[in-house]
Design an enzyme around this catalytic site. Structure first.
Site, PDB file in Angstrom:
ATOM      1  N   HIS A 366      -6.335  -3.264  -1.884  1.00 40.98           N
ATOM      2  CA  HIS A 366      -5.817  -2.628  -3.097  1.00 40.98           C
ATOM      3  C   HIS A 366      -4.812  -1.521  -2.827  1.00 40.98           C
ATOM      4  CE1 HIS A 366      -8.706  -4.354  -6.070  1.00 40.98           C
ATOM      5  NE2 HIS A 366      -9.479  -4.448  -5.013  1.00 40.98           N
ATOM      6  N   LYS A 563       2.621   8.149  -7.384  1.00 43.49           N
ATOM      7  CA  LYS A 563       2.764   7.697  -8.769  1.00 43.49           C
ATOM      8  C   LYS A 563       3.847   8.492  -9.502  1.00 43.49           C
ATOM      9  CE  LYS A 563      -2.117   6.251  -9.055  1.00 43.49           C
ATOM     10  NZ  LYS A 563      -2.116   4.834  -9.463  1.00 43.49           N
TER      11      LYS A 563
HETATM   12  C1  NBG Z   1      -5.703   0.684  -6.757  1.00 45.80           C
HETATM   13  C2  NBG Z   1      -4.174   0.592  -6.770  1.00 45.80           C
HETATM   14  C3  NBG Z   1      -3.679   0.105  -8.116  1.00 45.80           C
HETATM   15  C4  NBG Z   1      -4.387  -1.175  -8.491  1.00 45.80           C
HETATM   16  C5  NBG Z   1      -5.883  -0.970  -8.439  1.00 45.80           C
HETATM   17  C6  NBG Z   1      -6.630  -2.241  -8.746  1.00 45.80           C
HETATM   18  C7  NBG Z   1      -7.042   1.798  -5.008  1.00 45.80           C
HETATM   19  C8  NBG Z   1      -7.342   1.893  -3.566  1.00 45.80           C
HETATM   20  N1  NBG Z   1      -6.103   0.937  -5.384  1.00 45.80           N
HETATM   21  O1  NBG Z   1      -2.296  -0.122  -8.049  1.00 45.80           O
HETATM   22  O2  NBG Z   1      -3.649   1.852  -6.466  1.00 45.80           O
HETATM   23  O3  NBG Z   1      -4.011  -1.573  -9.785  1.00 45.80           O
HETATM   24  O4  NBG Z   1      -6.266  -0.552  -7.156  1.00 45.80           O
HETATM   25  O5  NBG Z   1      -6.226  -3.271  -7.916  1.00 45.80           O
HETATM   26  O6  NBG Z   1      -7.667   2.470  -5.801  1.00 45.80           O
END
Ligand code: NBG
Length: 826
Positions: A366, A563
């Site tokens: 992720h 972000k």
């Molecule tokens: C987060 C990402 C997001 C993504 C979500 C769900 C973590 C490690 N990752 O971009 O930053 O949408 O996971 O996949 O929290």
């Protein structure tokens, strides 16, 4: 009205308003022990929740019975986070009880809306990752997939954010203080989880086996939660584990008067599930976190092998029965745990165990930030889980041999790929372990998966291209459209029927209506009504006022430099500076409320400073009468699922402005588009797919794409050059640095942000500033034409069907899990 204790329980599927009322009053009388006229709101909420729960319970038991009978392949979603959001409304919706319950309570003179506000949402997640897990279990149930979610029942969820003088102050999230009606504890099924100690030669062990003599253990007590499918009779299970000491306390020490020492062991054990780590995208190398991870996966594996499988189940066939999906690296310690069980406990030889293990795990990554990939120092891992460390070493030895065989003489590659890192300290790279063990590795949006294969895990993708795949994230349309936006849901259903609730691609049917002036008018009316609802909530909750009749521009997500909340802030400051200096005529600026929702990890100083500055700028702007209320900054504290459900339907503009190549996917971006907000965004994460689907005309793209950003970084990015070259940027940054927004204070957060942006600017905020501000000017211009804007908004809704988590789950089923839905009613 009273009910007799002998009133027969209501048969499932036959609820009427009368029977519902009877059940509700029975709960009030016999569970809460109060009469209606003396019941508190909490009593009524609990009685209502339990009435709904009873109704679902029959189906739950049925599901479990069928599951046991069929022994169909099951998906176990292992996740350290499940950010569930309020349960009452979703359960009523799934059970088709919302209308009956509302009427029943109305007849009793009870306002169901008031009861809804009593619920404290279980905040068992940080952000997107945890919320994704919650959407996924909803879709798994709705798609009739036999599945079970496994996680941790944190006693304290993600901290409650408050602002004191504009600074974030964290308060514990005591979500269980009034009890949760949605969980059922099963202490009798508690599982022992071991830690520490040492290993020694196994007597009569299989090849590769050792004996683990643990040093201490805790009990993992399961709490079950219902996960109802949408009106399909299936109720899956979410099982969250709570840590309990094996012995309450040492009575001897207690009697000797040393009370603290007597309960010490208990405290240590129970700390394991005490509180969720307020971290997102950066690991915190904390022993307790590793304890949490092993705690829940060890309990979950044991639970599945012992309680879900029949006693005589031949584990050779495990791949027919289970897929353990590893949600990020947090549960990856499950890999050596399964190996340990098969080898040390079942006496399998190494190769056989490894052969099975490689078929039953799959890994979802992720992140794209290298620093967010978890690594555990071997010192720590060896102390806590000595046997697991041995197993990981052996997995690595064999893996490294494979790499050497595939790439003779390429020792550099071997070092890059090794599961064991030697620098800066000897440590286990959990993402490598997951990739080596998993049958599949997936990213969470097309761009992300491509970058994983091209950059972050490139060596692995080169060696095993067939392992790598993409599953673009999705969000559940039940919660994030049907429930949270009842008016728009109604309009959609009126136009195309209600099939979209479980087949979101049907939203395509709305496309022609984008050309229909009457439909657009009603769409706008709904947006306005949703804004009124939001205004009401924010006024009451935070004393915040919105810009009258203006655009709602929302940026809600964890606070993180990548972000780029600071880019949004610079835009606001620049706009303000432009208006004040006369460069920008006030009338040319569309009335707007800039809404922020963001929690910063408590130890993340830079993020906290950003919050402080947003609040400082907001204070100044909101109080400036010369702006005639046209611009407002609204930063409600403690953004959570409950607030998201009110904000998202009201938003016109969705801010998705991360530096390209840093946001893995984003899921808020999907929720906003689905509710008819237009996106201003970079070519990052799932934005790329959103833009392709909704069309360039209905999306405000700006900024560098990933190759451009990477090239600028490589060429030696100098933010100071951008500062010097752009007069507006310079003016905005200087105004910030002057202390204008901070009562003349130029140190602290102000100077820290100024320095960080102009000197280092790790996420190239300044490089994208000009493009962003220009794109914002086009937003203003576009918003002025309300007909064209609402046309685009309707098209965003119509073309967002792809972003249903039902589609994501279908992709996982087809590409990774190779499991099938099982019709509950057959
Ligand atoms: C987060 C990402 C997001 C993504 C979500 C769900 C973590 C490690 N990752 O971009 O930053 O949408 O996971 O996949 O929290």
């Amino acid at each position: 009205m009273h009910v007799n204790e002998n009133t027969p329980p209501v048969a499932a599927r036959e609820h009427t308003v009368e029977s519902f009322t009877r059940e509700f009053l029975r709960e009030l009388n016999f569970s809460q022990g109060v009469d209606l006229d003396r019941a508190s709101d909490n009593d009524k909420y609990l009685a209502l929740a339990k009435t709904v729960r009873h109704y679902l319970m029959t189906r739950w038991l049925e599901t479990l019975r069928n599951q046991y009978r069929d022994q169909a392949k099951t998906v176990a979603y292992l996740s350290a986070e499940f950010l569930l959001g309020p349960q009452l409304e979703n359960s009523m919706l799934a059970a088709d009880l919302d209308a009956i319950a509302t009427e029943s309570l109305r007849n009793l003179g009870v306002d169901i809306e008031v009861l809804r506000t009593v619920e404290i949402e279980p905040g068992l997640g940080n952000g997107g990752l945890g919320r994704l897990a919650a959407c996924f279990i909803d879709s798994l149930a709705t798609l009739n997939v036999p599945s079970i979610g496994y996680g941790i029942r944190y006693e304290y969820g993600i901290f409650r954010q408050t602002f004191v003088d504009g600074k974030q102050v964290e308060k514990p999230d005591n979500w269980l203080s009034l009890g949760s009606p949605w969980e059922i504890a099963h202490p009798e099924n508690a599982v022992e989880v071991h830690f520490g100690g040492r290993t020694e030669a196994a007597v009569d062990g299989a090849e590769g086996s050792r004996a683990w003599i643990p040093g201490w253990h805790v009990m993992a007590v399961p709490y079950n939660y219902m996960v109802p499918g949408y009106r399909n009779g299936r109720v899956n299970t979410l099982r969250l584990w709570s840590a309990k000491a094996t012995q309450a306390f040492d009575l001897q020490i207690f009697n000797s008067g040393d009370y603290e020492e007597a309960v010490r062991a208990q405290t240590v054990a129970e700390n394991i599930s005490k509180v969720i780590y307020p971290e997102d995208s950066t690991p915190q190398g904390k022993e307790l976190r590793l304890q949490q991870q092993y705690f829940f996966v060890a309990a979950s594996l044991r639970d599945f092998l012992v309680n879900v499988l029949p006693a005589d189940y031949p584990l050779e066939n495990l791949p027919d029965r289970i897929m353990w999906q590893l949600n990020d690296t947090h549960p990856v310690i499950a890999v050596p745990e399964l190996m340990r069980i098969l080898i040390d406990e079942k006496h399998w030889d190494w190769d056989k165990a490894w052969g099975i293990t490689q078929q039953v795990f799959a890994y979802t990554c992720h992140t794209l930030l290298p620093e967010a990939l978890e690594v555990w120092p071997t010192d720590l891992l060896g102390k806590l889980l000595p046997r697991h460390l041995e197993i990981i070493y052996r997995i690595n030895e064999e893996f490294v041999e494979k790499v050497r065989a595939a790439y003779p003489g390429d020792e550099l590659r071997v070092r890059r790929m090794s599961i064991v890192a030697d620098e800066p300290v000897r440590a286990i790279r959990m993402a490598h372990l997951a990739t080596v063990a998993g049958s599949h590795v997936n990213g969470v949006a097309a761009l992300h998966s491509q970058l994983l294969a091209d950059k972050v895990l490139a060596d692995f993708a080169h060696m095993w291209p067939e392992k790598f795949t993409n599953v673009t994230n999705g969000v559940t349309p039940r919660r994030f459209l049907r429930l949270s936006n009842p008016k728009l849901s109604g309009l959609i259903t009126e136009a195309i029927g209600d099939g979209w609730v479980t087949d979101l691609s049907q939203l395509r049917g709305l496309e022609p209506l984008a050309e229909d002036a009457e439909f657009r008018r009603r769409f706008r009316e709904i947006k306005s009504a949703n804004k009124v609802r939001l205004a009401g909530v924010l006024a009451k909750r935070d004393g915040i006022e919105l810009a009258g009749d203006g655009m709602v521009d929302a940026m809600v997500k964890r606070l993180h430099e990548y972000k780029r909340q600071s880019l949004k802030l610079l835009h606001i400051v620049s706009l303000y500076e432009g208006i004040k200096s006369g460069r920008i005529p006030l009338e040319s600026v569309a009335p707007r409320t800039f809404v922020f929702g963001a929690k910063a990890a408590p130890g993340y100083v830079r993020a906290k400073e950003t919050i402080e500055l947003i609040n400082a700028v907001g204070r100044t702007i909101n109080a400036d009468a010369s702006l005639q209320g046209r611009l407002k900054v609204a930063f409600p504290a403690n953004y959570n699922v409950t607030l998201a459900e009110v904000l998202i339907p009201a938003a016109d503009l969705s801010e998705q402005i991360s530096l390209a190549g840093k946001e893995a996917s984003g899921t808020g971006n999907m929720k906003f588009a689905l509710n008819g907000a237009l996106t201003i965004g970079t070519d990052d994460g799932a934005n790329v797919e959103i833009r392709k689907l909704v069309g360039d005309d209905n999306f405000f793209l700006f900024g560098m794409d990933e190759p451009a950003a990477a090239a600028l970084q490589d060429s030696g990015y100098r933010p100071g050059d951008f500062y010097e070259a752009d007069a507006d940027l310079k003016a905005a940054l200087n105004l910030l640095a002057s202390g204008h927004f901070t009562d003349g204070e130029r140190g602290g957060a102000v100077s820290s942000m100024f320095a960080s942006l102009t000197e280092r600017d790790r996420f190239m905020t300044l490089a994208d500033f000009r493009a962003y501000v220009d794109a914002q000017a086009s937003v203003d211009a576009a918003y002025a034409d309300q007909e064209a804007w609402s046309r685009s908004a309707v098209l965003n809704v119509a073309r967002s069907g792809f972003f249903s988590s039902d589609r994501s789950i279908q992709d996982y089923l087809d590409r990774i899990w190779k499991a099938k839905p099982v019709d509950q009613n057959s």
